[in-house]
Design an enzyme around this catalytic site. Structure first.
Site, PDB file in Angstrom:
ATOM      1  N   HIS A  83       0.831  -1.221   0.000  1.00 54.36           N
ATOM      2  CA  HIS A  83       0.000   0.000   0.000  1.00 54.36           C
ATOM      3  C   HIS A  83       0.861   1.266   0.000  1.00 54.36           C
ATOM      4  CE1 HIS A  83       0.211   0.271   4.539  1.00 54.36           C
ATOM      5  NE2 HIS A  83       0.084   1.549   4.271  1.00 54.36           N
ATOM      6  N   ASP A 136       0.000  -7.633   2.042  1.00 54.29           N
ATOM      7  CA  ASP A 136       0.488  -6.258   1.833  1.00 54.29           C
ATOM      8  C   ASP A 136       2.028  -6.188   1.708  1.00 54.29           C
ATOM      9  OD1 ASP A 136       0.419  -3.503   1.639  1.00 54.29           O
ATOM     10  OD2 ASP A 136      -0.150  -3.146   3.737  1.00 54.29           O
ATOM     11  N   GLN A 230       0.933   6.183  11.770  1.00 59.59           N
ATOM     12  CA  GLN A 230       1.063   6.743  10.424  1.00 59.59           C
ATOM     13  C   GLN A 230       2.517   7.043  10.089  1.00 59.59           C
ATOM     14  OE1 GLN A 230      -1.735   9.564   8.805  1.00 59.59           O
ATOM     15  NE2 GLN A 230      -2.040   7.496   8.101  1.00 59.59           N
ATOM     16  N   GLY A 231       2.964   6.606   8.931  1.00 59.02           N
ATOM     17  CA  GLY A 231       4.345   6.858   8.515  1.00 59.02           C
ATOM     18  C   GLY A 231       5.275   5.691   8.802  1.00 59.02           C
ATOM     19  N   ASP A 232       4.809   4.749   9.629  1.00 56.90           N
ATOM     20  CA  ASP A 232       5.619   3.564   9.936  1.00 56.90           C
ATOM     21  C   ASP A 232       5.364   2.437   8.947  1.00 56.90           C
ATOM     22  OD1 ASP A 232       6.842   4.605  12.241  1.00 56.90           O
ATOM     23  OD2 ASP A 232       5.091   4.117  13.453  1.00 56.90           O
ATOM     24  N   SER A 233       4.318   2.554   8.152  1.00 58.50           N
ATOM     25  CA  SER A 233       3.937   1.474   7.239  1.00 58.50           C
ATOM     26  C   SER A 233       5.119   0.976   6.423  1.00 58.50           C
ATOM     27  CB  SER A 233       2.844   1.954   6.284  1.00 58.50           C
ATOM     28  OG  SER A 233       1.597   1.826   6.894  1.00 58.50           O
TER      29      SER A 233
END
Ligand code: 4AZ
Length: 276
Positions: A83, A136, A230-233
């Protein structure tokens, strides 16, 4: 209660940012995807396999364009979340992003340490389902290799590290509060592998995402406070010295009732990561 799904959450953020940037023909920036809550700074030399994904064109130069994490699994191969390279996150189709890079060996995004290496190829897991976020995984090829000593191996299927109760660590440059305070230096937070039932209960699929134990892994803190954000994905979840997951999605950050959902490494395409 908002039950957000990482794909749609980041999509919403990207869309918001795009809407703001809409008057510009091109070159608008979007919001980075991810965070570590309840963590502490770590030196990249202790975890050299953690890398940042960057596009200054899409996300601006203040934090070196960081928008997701990744993991060095072979000298010229980085695993990240599928993603992360979607147009929802990038704001434009991947093919239009000319400056996709991996930043390795740098803890401080504002510093000049380590190396910035161009990504020469991106493969999506053929089994990735962008609607459910199942599978993912994406595999990036680097235009020049990094030292083999900086890679990490994945835990193969059936490895004890996947057992509920195992202590694990999640790494990233994401939001440290859930309110948009993006880290400038790499952080790590201790979490535990949780029983699949904890995520099945939290994410039954009625409103938000659906947890699927075959390709996803549940991890977090039963008491809340330690989580990816958020941002660690795309960044690593490591247990017993092995890679077991990639940050994928969840509802909010650090809430006891809403654990983090990770892409389960044992479900990655077999040839993508060396296992042991
Ligand atoms: C995200 O949007 C995200 N707390 C990643 C992980 C989690 C939530 C959101 C898990 O990238």
């Amino acid at each position: 209660m908002r039950r957000s799904f990482a794909g749609s959450l980041t999509g919403a953020l990207a869309l918001t940012a795009m809407a703001v940037a809409a008057p510009q023909a091109s070159g608008g920036t979007t919001t980075p995807d991810g965070v570590v809550v309840g963590g502490q700074p770590v030196q990249i030399s202790q975890s050299p396999w953690v890398v940042a994904l960057s596009s200054r064109d899409r996300f601006g130069g203040t934090r070196a364009g960081q928008f997701c994490g990744g993991v060095l699994v072979a000298p010229a191969k980085v695993l990240t979340a599928a993603h992360c390279v979607s147009s929802e996150v990038l704001g434009v189709p991947l093919a239009q992003v000319r400056d996709l890079e991996v930043i390795a060996g740098r803890s401080e995004l504002k510093g000049a340490g380590g190396r910035e290496i161009a990504v020469s190829d991106v493969k999506l897991n053929p089994a990735y389902d962008s609607k459910t976020n199942a599978g993912d995984f994406a595999l990036l090829t680097l235009s020049s290799p990094l030292p083999a000593a900086d890679t990490i191996k994945a835990a193969g299927p059936g490895h004890a590290a996947y057992t509920a109760g195992t202590g694990a660590v999640v790494y990233g440059w994401g939001d440290t509060t859930g309110a948009g305070s993006y880290a400038d230096e790499l952080r790590a937070a201790p979490v535990k592998v949780l029983p699949d039932s904890a995520c099945e209960r939290a994410y039954p699929g009625l409103v938000g995402g659906t947890y699927r134990a075959d390709t996803m892994l549940c991890a977090g803190d039963e008491n809340g406070g330690h989580d990816a954000c958020q941002g660690d994905s795309g960044g690593p979840l490591v247990a017993d010295g092995r890679l077991i997951g990639l940050v994928s999605w969840g509802s909010g950050c650090g809430q006891a009732r809403n654990p983090g959902v990770y892409a389960r490494l044992s479900a990655a395409p077999e040839t993508w990561a060396e296992r042991s």
